[in-house]
Design an enzyme around this catalytic site. Structure first.
Site, PDB file in Angstrom:
ATOM      1  N   GLU A 243       0.883  -1.171   0.000  1.00  0.00           N
ATOM      2  CA  GLU A 243       0.000   0.000   0.000  1.00  0.00           C
ATOM      3  C   GLU A 243       0.915   1.213   0.000  1.00  0.00           C
ATOM      4  O   GLU A 243       1.512   1.546   1.029  1.00  0.00           O
ATOM      5  CB  GLU A 243      -0.873   0.012   1.268  1.00  0.00           C
ATOM      6  N   CYS A 277      -2.478   9.435   2.518  1.00  0.00           N
ATOM      7  CA  CYS A 277      -2.138   8.768   1.255  1.00  0.00           C
ATOM      8  C   CYS A 277      -3.241   8.989   0.227  1.00  0.00           C
ATOM      9  O   CYS A 277      -2.971   9.125  -0.956  1.00  0.00           O
ATOM     10  CB  CYS A 277      -1.878   7.288   1.481  1.00  0.00           C
TER      11      CYS A 277
HETATM   12  P1  NAD Z   1       8.208   4.990   4.748  1.00  0.00           P
HETATM   13  O1  NAD Z   1       8.264   4.215   3.488  1.00  0.00           O
HETATM   14  O2  NAD Z   1       9.306   5.932   5.050  1.00  0.00           O
HETATM   15  O3  NAD Z   1       8.156   4.004   6.008  1.00  0.00           O
HETATM   16  C1  NAD Z   1       7.115   3.067   6.176  1.00  0.00           C
HETATM   17  C2  NAD Z   1       7.597   1.969   7.118  1.00  0.00           C
HETATM   18  O4  NAD Z   1       8.621   1.220   6.489  1.00  0.00           O
HETATM   19  C3  NAD Z   1       8.159   2.472   8.439  1.00  0.00           C
HETATM   20  O5  NAD Z   1       7.681   1.644   9.472  1.00  0.00           O
HETATM   21  C4  NAD Z   1       9.651   2.284   8.238  1.00  0.00           C
HETATM   22  O6  NAD Z   1      10.375   2.095   9.444  1.00  0.00           O
HETATM   23  C5  NAD Z   1       9.698   1.036   7.399  1.00  0.00           C
HETATM   24  N1  NAD Z   1      10.927   0.836   6.629  1.00  0.00           N
HETATM   25  C6  NAD Z   1      11.825   1.777   6.211  1.00  0.00           C
HETATM   26  N2  NAD Z   1      12.823   1.180   5.509  1.00  0.00           N
HETATM   27  C7  NAD Z   1      12.537  -0.135   5.473  1.00  0.00           C
HETATM   28  C8  NAD Z   1      13.174  -1.277   4.880  1.00  0.00           C
HETATM   29  N3  NAD Z   1      14.306  -1.154   4.186  1.00  0.00           N
HETATM   30  N4  NAD Z   1      12.592  -2.474   5.029  1.00  0.00           N
HETATM   31  C9  NAD Z   1      11.426  -2.606   5.705  1.00  0.00           C
HETATM   32  N5  NAD Z   1      10.782  -1.584   6.304  1.00  0.00           N
HETATM   33  C10 NAD Z   1      11.332  -0.365   6.188  1.00  0.00           C
HETATM   34  O7  NAD Z   1       6.805   5.702   4.756  1.00  0.00           O
HETATM   35  P2  NAD Z   1       6.224   6.727   5.825  1.00  0.00           P
HETATM   36  O8  NAD Z   1       6.955   8.021   5.654  1.00  0.00           O
HETATM   37  O9  NAD Z   1       6.177   6.107   7.170  1.00  0.00           O
HETATM   38  O10 NAD Z   1       4.736   6.881   5.323  1.00  0.00           O
HETATM   39  C11 NAD Z   1       4.348   7.798   4.353  1.00  0.00           C
HETATM   40  C12 NAD Z   1       4.071   7.090   3.045  1.00  0.00           C
HETATM   41  O11 NAD Z   1       3.115   6.063   3.259  1.00  0.00           O
HETATM   42  C13 NAD Z   1       3.456   8.012   2.017  1.00  0.00           C
HETATM   43  O12 NAD Z   1       4.021   7.769   0.758  1.00  0.00           O
HETATM   44  C14 NAD Z   1       1.984   7.609   2.031  1.00  0.00           C
HETATM   45  O13 NAD Z   1       1.299   7.921   0.852  1.00  0.00           O
HETATM   46  C15 NAD Z   1       2.094   6.146   2.278  1.00  0.00           C
HETATM   47  N6  NAD Z   1       0.846   5.617   2.813  1.00  0.00           N
HETATM   48  C16 NAD Z   1       0.124   4.776   2.023  1.00  0.00           C
HETATM   49  C17 NAD Z   1      -1.086   4.274   2.492  1.00  0.00           C
HETATM   50  C18 NAD Z   1      -1.905   3.324   1.654  1.00  0.00           C
HETATM   51  O14 NAD Z   1      -2.785   2.679   2.196  1.00  0.00           O
HETATM   52  N7  NAD Z   1      -1.680   3.200   0.365  1.00  0.00           N
HETATM   53  C19 NAD Z   1      -1.531   4.613   3.769  1.00  0.00           C
HETATM   54  C20 NAD Z   1      -0.773   5.479   4.530  1.00  0.00           C
HETATM   55  C21 NAD Z   1       0.435   5.964   4.036  1.00  0.00           C
END
Ligand code: NAD
Length: 499
Positions: A243, A277
């Site tokens: 997502e 998002c």
């Molecule tokens: P992010 O990608 O920076 O982090 C998301 C999660 O991934 C965090 O828990 C982080 O610690 C973890 N992470 C980071 N590096 C990783 C790796 N190498 N391996 C595994 N996990 C890792 O995103 P964010 O800044 O927390 O969230 C914002 C983003 O999320 C925006 O792009 C938003 O649009 C998206 N989002 C999407 C939805 C949806 O349902 N489509 C919902 C909410 C947010």
């Protein structure tokens, strides 16, 4: 409810802090590979026990969990407010939605997933055929910080209702909320305490969860991280649900209710400081309504205040780094000839409500996810051009259509290249538990919510049972030589007439 896990001296830790003030909300362990692997190992027997309980017993425990959350709604909302920065009332709304999803998932799992008979068909007429959707085992859930309850619960509730145990890694920006949710589970469902566990840390902890042998990894976050998650999961052929981000568009048609569209656009774009998002980032308003729409949006956006104070419409940016992205998009739009009819200013973590017009289609503010309290309004000749521009994006999460005609609106909504579209409102699909939630293109794949969301955390199991023998068994070396010709004749009669 403890905000911090018990820590021993040898464990590395990190702090979570309140956006805007920097006040420490909690201290949490950085779970390394060993700690994550141990947690997943603890989840294995819990998953077996949970699966064996069956739908009815699981439904009772999921109800106890949602009851526990509902009774402590304000306590959790206060924590979300402190750690994420959003107004308390928005946090209440988010938790309410999550509770509703928990209820739906528990209630609908039996009918959606349970053992049922399907038609065996002509060739196996002497057999009964059964289908069921069995749990996968242990599901890893990695979540973001923007909706720290609602978003991960979209995976957790459906994975649990489908009979899986869950190991949840919340964002490093909102670990206290994740730890609270897992502690609430232990308190509400003590006989299945290890069915929902939490591990804390940043990207490395998330990567360790991808490699820990979970049976599926549900990731919600940005597209760049989603790519890393998928690559890590590929090493062990762990299936993934992604997502990811969006650049959602609203189309405002000639006959739309312009004040209603403006009100929804302002809420969809600016609430939660635009860190949604499925937030509205672009609006395509037809020539017939553009001037009125911009005037309404301008008037409404001007009245909003950002801050951590009581009565603020939205809070400071949760993630400090995102401020730079928003600033780059706004400055780029202005440098390319755009105008900020409202806002355009940044004060530390506070970004003013910003309405941009006359921005060229190739500007970052139109093409990339901004994830801030900004909205770009563009003039289009008609709704068809609006749809073309809305669809000219690598993202495809959600969107909205405002139109006075039901037929026209549904037609536009169906042709919008996105997983979800709301007509004459914004974001509504997220509050309908029966509707699947997920994107296309760089917004990811797989679905949470609804029946698709339940099946996402299962594997289909097919069974046949012979009810009686046929005089001729086609799948036996004893079958007579003429049998194949007889079958060919029947197939010719049934299917051969179709041209
Ligand atoms: P992010 O990608 O920076 O982090 C998301 C999660 O991934 C965090 O828990 C982080 O610690 C973890 N992470 C980071 N590096 C990783 C790796 N190498 N391996 C595994 N996990 C890792 O995103 P964010 O800044 O927390 O969230 C914002 C983003 O999320 C925006 O792009 C938003 O649009 C998206 N989002 C999407 C939805 C949806 O349902 N489509 C919902 C909410 C947010």
């Amino acid at each position: 409810m403890p905000l911090s896990e018990e820590l021993d001296m040898a464990t590395a830790t990190f702090e979570s802090t309140a956006p805007g003030t920097g006040a420490v909300v909690g201290v949490f362990p950085v779970h390394d590979t060993d700690a994550v692997t141990e947690t997943v190992a603890r989840a294995r027997p819990a998953a077996e026990h949970w699966a064996a309980l069956g739908f009815g017993e699981r439904k009772l425990r999921l109800a106890a969990y949602r009851g526990y959350l509902a009774r402590r709604l304000h306590e959790l909302a206060d924590l979300v407010h402190r750690e994420n920065g959003k107004p308390h009332a928005d946090a209440v709304l988010e938790i309410t939605l999550a509770i509703d999803h928990l209820a739906w998932a528990g209630a609908h799992a039996p009918r959606t997933l349970g053992l049922r008979r399907v038609r065996a068909g002509l060739l196996a007429a002497n057999h009964a055929a059964y289908l069921e959707y069995r749990p996968l085992g242990v599901v890893g859930v990695i979540g973001p910080w923007n909706y720290p309850v609602f978003t991960p619960m979209g995976s957790i509730a459906y994975a649990l209702a489908a009979g899986n145990a869950v190991v949840f890694k919340p964002s490093e920006l909102t670990p206290a909320v994740g730890v609270w949710l897992a502690a609430a589970w232990r308190a509400a469902v003590p006989d299945c305490a290890d069915v929902l566990q939490v591990v804390t840390g940043a990207g490395e902890t998330g990567a360790a969860l991808c490699r820990a042998g979970v049976d599926k990894l549900a990731f919600t976050g940005s597209a760049p991280t989603g790519r890393r998650v998928m690559a890590a999961c590929a090493e062990t052929l762990t299936p993934v649900l992604l997502e990811l981000g969006g650049k959602d568009a609203m189309i405002v048609d000639d006959d739309a209710d312009v004040p209603a569209a403006a009100d929804a656009a302002v809420w969809g774009a600016l609430s939660n400081a635009g860190q949604t998002c499925i937030g509205i980032e672009r609006v395509y308003a037809t020539d017939a309504v553009y001037d009125r729409f911009v005037a309404e949006v301008t008037a409404k956006a001007r009245d909003l205040s950002a801050g951590a104070h009581e009565g603020a419409h939205y809070g400071p940016m949760t993630m400090p780094g995102q401020v730079d992205v928003v600033r780059r998009h706004v400055e780029g739009a202005l440098a390319a000839g755009g105008r900020a009819v409202v806002g355009g200013t940044v004060d530390g973590a506070l970004i003013a409500p910003t309405v941009l017009v006359d921005v060229p289609a190739d500007a970052d503010a139109v093409r990339e996810e901004t994830f801030g309290p900004t909205i770009v309004v563009s003039r289009v000749a008609d709704a068809e051009e609006g749809l073309r521009q809305a669809n000219a994006s690598v993202h495809g999460l959600a969107g909205a259509v405002f139109s006075g005609s039901r037929t026209r609106a549904l037609d536009l909504a169906r042709r919008m290249r996105s997983g979800m579209t709301s007509v004459n409102s914004v974001l509504t699909f997220a509050s309908v538990p029966a509707l699947p939630f997920g994107g296309v293109g760089e917004s990811g794949f797989g679905r949470i919510h609804g029946e698709d969301g339940l099946r996402e955390f299962t594997r289909a199991k097919a069974i046949t049972r012979r009810r009686f023998p046929l005089p001729v068994d086609l799948m036996s070396f004893t079958r007579p030589e003429a049998a194949a010709d007889a079958v060919a004749r029947v197939i010719g009669l049934v299917h051969g007439r179709h041209r």
